[in-house]
Write a protein that holds these residues in place. Structure first.
Motif, PDB file in Angstrom:
ATOM      1  N   ALA A 283       0.808  -1.223   0.000  1.00 55.20           N
ATOM      2  CA  ALA A 283       0.000   0.000   0.000  1.00 55.20           C
ATOM      3  C   ALA A 283       0.838   1.268   0.000  1.00 55.20           C
ATOM      4  CB  ALA A 283      -0.926   0.006   1.209  1.00 55.20           C
ATOM      5  N   THR A 284       2.042   1.211   0.585  1.00 52.03           N
ATOM      6  CA  THR A 284       2.808   2.435   0.795  1.00 52.03           C
ATOM      7  C   THR A 284       4.203   2.424   0.184  1.00 52.03           C
ATOM      8  OG1 THR A 284       3.815   1.699   2.881  1.00 52.03           O
ATOM      9  CG2 THR A 284       1.606   2.679   3.009  1.00 52.03           C
ATOM     10  N   GLY A 285       4.669   1.243  -0.210  1.00 48.32           N
ATOM     11  CA  GLY A 285       6.021   1.157  -0.759  1.00 48.32           C
ATOM     12  C   GLY A 285       7.105   1.095   0.294  1.00 48.32           C
ATOM     13  N   LEU A 286       6.715   0.935   1.547  1.00 47.87           N
ATOM     14  CA  LEU A 286       7.710   0.821   2.615  1.00 47.87           C
ATOM     15  C   LEU A 286       8.544  -0.444   2.428  1.00 47.87           C
ATOM     16  CD1 LEU A 286       5.586   1.728   5.791  1.00 47.87           C
ATOM     17  CD2 LEU A 286       7.274   3.184   4.661  1.00 47.87           C
ATOM     18  N   SER A 287       9.755  -0.421   2.939  1.00 43.51           N
ATOM     19  CA  SER A 287      10.571  -1.628   2.945  1.00 43.51           C
ATOM     20  C   SER A 287      10.061  -2.563   4.034  1.00 43.51           C
ATOM     21  CB  SER A 287      12.037  -1.278   3.209  1.00 43.51           C
ATOM     22  OG  SER A 287      12.197  -0.819   4.552  1.00 43.51           O
ATOM     23  N   ARG A 288      10.482  -3.811   3.953  1.00 46.74           N
ATOM     24  CA  ARG A 288      10.070  -4.784   4.967  1.00 46.74           C
ATOM     25  C   ARG A 288      10.518  -4.363   6.354  1.00 46.74           C
ATOM     26  NH1 ARG A 288      11.757 -11.249   5.020  1.00 46.74           N
ATOM     27  NH2 ARG A 288      11.142 -11.672   7.177  1.00 46.74           N
ATOM     28  N   ASP A 289      11.755  -3.915   6.493  1.00 45.91           N
ATOM     29  CA  ASP A 289      12.281  -3.553   7.807  1.00 45.91           C
ATOM     30  C   ASP A 289      11.517  -2.390   8.417  1.00 45.91           C
ATOM     31  OD1 ASP A 289      14.134  -5.554   7.653  1.00 45.91           O
ATOM     32  OD2 ASP A 289      15.814  -4.264   7.080  1.00 45.91           O
ATOM     33  N   ILE A 290      11.232  -1.373   7.597  1.00 46.52           N
ATOM     34  CA  ILE A 290      10.513  -0.204   8.109  1.00 46.52           C
ATOM     35  C   ILE A 290       9.072  -0.576   8.441  1.00 46.52           C
ATOM     36  CG2 ILE A 290       9.632   2.090   7.531  1.00 46.52           C
ATOM     37  CD1 ILE A 290      12.172   2.549   5.917  1.00 46.52           C
ATOM     38  N   ALA A 291       8.441  -1.378   7.588  1.00 47.57           N
ATOM     39  CA  ALA A 291       7.061  -1.806   7.846  1.00 47.57           C
ATOM     40  C   ALA A 291       6.964  -2.562   9.166  1.00 47.57           C
ATOM     41  CB  ALA A 291       6.558  -2.675   6.697  1.00 47.57           C
ATOM     42  N   GLN A 292       7.881  -3.485   9.386  1.00 46.36           N
ATOM     43  CA  GLN A 292       7.852  -4.263  10.622  1.00 46.36           C
ATOM     44  C   GLN A 292       8.210  -3.416  11.833  1.00 46.36           C
ATOM     45  OE1 GLN A 292      10.396  -7.614   9.524  1.00 46.36           O
ATOM     46  NE2 GLN A 292       8.598  -8.850   9.000  1.00 46.36           N
ATOM     47  N   ALA A 293       9.079  -2.434  11.661  1.00 51.89           N
ATOM     48  CA  ALA A 293       9.431  -1.542  12.772  1.00 51.89           C
ATOM     49  C   ALA A 293       8.224  -0.706  13.182  1.00 51.89           C
ATOM     50  CB  ALA A 293      10.595  -0.640  12.369  1.00 51.89           C
ATOM     51  N   ARG A 294       7.480  -0.220  12.207  1.00 51.18           N
ATOM     52  CA  ARG A 294       6.301   0.595  12.521  1.00 51.18           C
ATOM     53  C   ARG A 294       5.191  -0.244  13.155  1.00 51.18           C
ATOM     54  NH1 ARG A 294       5.885   5.165   7.675  1.00 51.18           N
ATOM     55  NH2 ARG A 294       8.006   5.969   7.976  1.00 51.18           N
ATOM     56  N   LEU A 295       5.088  -1.480  12.714  1.00 50.03           N
ATOM     57  CA  LEU A 295       4.125  -2.381  13.344  1.00 50.03           C
ATOM     58  C   LEU A 295       4.504  -2.654  14.792  1.00 50.03           C
ATOM     59  CD1 LEU A 295       3.519  -4.866  10.406  1.00 50.03           C
ATOM     60  CD2 LEU A 295       1.764  -3.474  11.506  1.00 50.03           C
ATOM     61  N   LYS A 296       5.780  -2.784  15.048  1.00 50.36           N
ATOM     62  CA  LYS A 296       6.245  -3.003  16.421  1.00 50.36           C
ATOM     63  C   LYS A 296       5.910  -1.805  17.288  1.00 50.36           C
ATOM     64  CE  LYS A 296      10.291  -4.444  19.098  1.00 50.36           C
ATOM     65  NZ  LYS A 296      11.722  -4.815  19.032  1.00 50.36           N
ATOM     66  N   GLU A 297       6.065  -0.599  16.734  1.00 47.02           N
ATOM     67  CA  GLU A 297       5.748   0.626  17.483  1.00 47.02           C
ATOM     68  C   GLU A 297       4.265   0.698  17.832  1.00 47.02           C
ATOM     69  OE1 GLU A 297       7.008   3.716  14.886  1.00 47.02           O
ATOM     70  OE2 GLU A 297       9.158   3.349  15.191  1.00 47.02           O
ATOM     71  N   SER A 298       3.424   0.110  16.983  1.00 47.61           N
ATOM     72  CA  SER A 298       1.973   0.146  17.223  1.00 47.61           C
ATOM     73  C   SER A 298       1.480  -1.118  17.919  1.00 47.61           C
ATOM     74  CB  SER A 298       1.227   0.318  15.899  1.00 47.61           C
ATOM     75  OG  SER A 298       1.338  -0.847  15.100  1.00 47.61           O
ATOM     76  N   ASN A 299       2.404  -1.879  18.506  1.00 48.43           N
ATOM     77  CA  ASN A 299       2.053  -3.132  19.199  1.00 48.43           C
ATOM     78  C   ASN A 299       1.308  -4.107  18.291  1.00 48.43           C
ATOM     79  OD1 ASN A 299       3.155  -2.438  21.780  1.00 48.43           O
ATOM     80  ND2 ASN A 299       1.389  -1.095  22.111  1.00 48.43           N
ATOM     81  N   GLY A 300       1.729  -4.146  17.021  1.00 52.31           N
ATOM     82  CA  GLY A 300       1.177  -5.116  16.085  1.00 52.31           C
ATOM     83  C   GLY A 300      -0.137  -4.732  15.444  1.00 52.31           C
ATOM     84  N   HIS A 301      -0.615  -3.532  15.680  1.00 47.18           N
ATOM     85  CA  HIS A 301      -1.891  -3.095  15.120  1.00 47.18           C
ATOM     86  C   HIS A 301      -1.659  -2.416  13.776  1.00 47.18           C
ATOM     87  CE1 HIS A 301      -4.609  -3.844  18.607  1.00 47.18           C
ATOM     88  NE2 HIS A 301      -3.433  -3.861  19.227  1.00 47.18           N
ATOM     89  N   LEU A 302      -2.282  -2.937  12.746  1.00 40.75           N
ATOM     90  CA  LEU A 302      -2.082  -2.459  11.381  1.00 40.75           C
ATOM     91  C   LEU A 302      -2.754  -1.108  11.119  1.00 40.75           C
ATOM     92  CD1 LEU A 302      -1.137  -2.920   8.449  1.00 40.75           C
ATOM     93  CD2 LEU A 302      -3.195  -4.320   8.097  1.00 40.75           C
ATOM     94  N   ARG A 303      -3.962  -0.925  11.590  1.00 42.43           N
ATOM     95  CA  ARG A 303      -4.750   0.259  11.240  1.00 42.43           C
ATOM     96  C   ARG A 303      -4.052   1.581  11.552  1.00 42.43           C
ATOM     97  NH1 ARG A 303      -9.818   0.328   9.743  1.00 42.43           N
ATOM     98  NH2 ARG A 303     -10.232  -1.721  10.639  1.00 42.43           N
ATOM     99  N   PRO A 304      -3.526   1.778  12.768  1.00 39.40           N
ATOM    100  CA  PRO A 304      -2.908   3.085  13.038  1.00 39.40           C
ATOM    101  C   PRO A 304      -1.692   3.371  12.140  1.00 39.40           C
ATOM    102  CG  PRO A 304      -2.518   1.540  14.845  1.00 39.40           C
ATOM    103  CD  PRO A 304      -3.550   0.933  13.958  1.00 39.40           C
ATOM    104  N   VAL A 305      -0.966   2.335  11.754  1.00 40.06           N
ATOM    105  CA  VAL A 305       0.173   2.547  10.861  1.00 40.06           C
ATOM    106  C   VAL A 305      -0.313   2.941   9.477  1.00 40.06           C
ATOM    107  CG1 VAL A 305       2.273   1.545   9.895  1.00 40.06           C
ATOM    108  CG2 VAL A 305       1.507   0.830  12.150  1.00 40.06           C
ATOM    109  N   LEU A 306      -1.364   2.266   9.001  1.00 45.05           N
ATOM    110  CA  LEU A 306      -1.918   2.607   7.700  1.00 45.05           C
ATOM    111  C   LEU A 306      -2.448   4.047   7.683  1.00 45.05           C
ATOM    112  CD1 LEU A 306      -3.976  -0.521   6.542  1.00 45.05           C
ATOM    113  CD2 LEU A 306      -2.105   0.581   5.294  1.00 45.05           C
ATOM    114  N   GLU A 307      -3.134   4.420   8.753  1.00 43.75           N
ATOM    115  CA  GLU A 307      -3.728   5.761   8.814  1.00 43.75           C
ATOM    116  C   GLU A 307      -2.668   6.854   8.838  1.00 43.75           C
ATOM    117  OE1 GLU A 307      -6.255   5.521  12.215  1.00 43.75           O
ATOM    118  OE2 GLU A 307      -7.908   4.596  11.101  1.00 43.75           O
ATOM    119  N   ARG A 308      -1.517   6.546   9.446  1.00 39.26           N
ATOM    120  CA  ARG A 308      -0.439   7.541   9.505  1.00 39.26           C
ATOM    121  C   ARG A 308       0.358   7.591   8.200  1.00 39.26           C
ATOM    122  NH1 ARG A 308       0.766   5.206  14.597  1.00 39.26           N
ATOM    123  NH2 ARG A 308       2.602   4.220  13.675  1.00 39.26           N
ATOM    124  N   THR A 309       0.365   6.487   7.476  1.00 37.10           N
ATOM    125  CA  THR A 309       1.285   6.366   6.329  1.00 37.10           C
ATOM    126  C   THR A 309       0.625   6.646   4.993  1.00 37.10           C
ATOM    127  OG1 THR A 309       2.451   4.652   7.573  1.00 37.10           O
ATOM    128  CG2 THR A 309       2.991   4.862   5.249  1.00 37.10           C
TER     129      THR A 309
END
Length: 310
Positions: A283-309
């Motif tokens: 959806a955003t073109g993020l790399s795997r490492d950055i995508a997983q890092a942002r998911l970790k910051e959101s405690n595994g919740h996808l929606r808040p990362v998608l909404e910010r990105t």
């Protein structure tokens, strides 16, 4: 006529003296003499009535699911303990958590009286055998959650497990079909499934078992929602280890990211099968490492990362 009076008296006495799970159903008289279609309809209505009673347990189920999520987040273990048909229900729920939500096997334990059956026989006397429980539950800690299931609420194996859980400070979820039962009284989260008498008296694999399965499914699915493993009704933490689940994972990425199947599959391959990361990457073109890092910051919740990105 004499038999009819005897049966009516037996029905009344049984209803007064026994636990609800042992009561005779109001329509039990002459059951074996009825047309098959009428018996089948009664059996079906008994299941429906049992299922409807789960609604009353929603507050306790919600609280129990939160406790289970805290346990998983803490890296601790969920322990399921039960006997007989309740044990089969509990084991089925526990065994589905890995494939459906990728809950690590190291965080799951199943304790069924007599052990999980490997054949068609399930001995009944094992529900009274509690000798090995202390050893089986030796590693229980205050961070763990123990889910105990007993239709009667008085099964010796399950009661003994709950007592051990309480003594070790674990959170105890008790699921039973009799109000005021010992299991519910000692539980931190008492899930009362006050199902009506079984059409076949005492056969709690029927209505009581149906209600137990629903409650267990609700507990584990609510837990997964708290953990961020559910997004718009999709299992975004699925362990896609077969053809069907790989297709499902691809479909999830297509649905959430709004991309083609080819793009979704490419993202999944690049993410090593991590559905949430694949959604972000597609959806955003993020790399795997950055995508997983942002998911970790959101405690595994996808929606808040998608909404910010996005």
């Amino acid at each position: 006529m004499v038999f009819k009076r005897y049966l009516d008296r037996s029905l009344r006495e049984n209803r007064v003296s026994a636990k609800t799970t042992e009561h005779l159903h109001d329509s039990a008289a002459g059951l074996d003499q009825r047309p098959p279609a009428e018996i089948a309809a009664l059996l079906a209505s008994g299941q429906v009535a049992a299922a409807e009673n789960v609604q009353k347990a929603i507050p306790a189920i919600c609280a129990g699911a939160m406790a289970m999520a805290r346990t998983i987040n803490a890296g601790a273990c969920l322990h399921y303990a039960a006997a007989g048909s309740s044990g089969l229900m509990a084991a089925a729920d526990a065994q589905e958590l890995g494939g459906t939500f990728s809950i690590p096997a190291a965080q799951l334990r199943i304790h069924v009286a007599g052990g999980l059956p490997s054949g068609v026989e399930m001995p009944g006397d094992t529900e009274d055998a509690t000798d090995g429980l202390a050893t089986a539950l030796a590693e229980l800690s205050e961070k763990d959650t123990l889910i105990t299931v007993s239709a009667s609420g008085s099964t010796p194996f399950t009661i003994a497990a709950a007592r051990i859980g309480k003594s070790k400070g674990a959170t105890v979820i008790g699921i039973a079909n009799n109000a005021g039962s010992e299991l519910l009284d000692m539980s931190d989260h008492a899930v009362l499934l006050e199902t009506p008498p079984e059409v076949l008296s005492g056969s709690t694999r029927m209505g009581a078992g149906t209600a137990q399965k629903i409650a267990l499914n609700m507990l584990s699915t609510l837990m997964a929602t708290h953990l961020g493993h559910v997004h718009d009704g999709m299992m975004v933490n699925v362990n896609a280890d077969n053809i069907k689940l790989r297709a499902r994972a691809c479909g999830i990425v297509v649905q959430i990211a709004g991309v083609s199947e080819a793009t979704a599959q490419q993202a999944l391959d690049a993410a090593g099968g991590d559905v949430k990361a694949a959604v972000l990457m597609a959806a955003t073109g993020l790399s795997r490492d950055i995508a997983q890092a942002r998911l970790k910051e959101s405690n595994g919740h996808l929606r808040p990362v998608l909404e910010r990105t996005v």
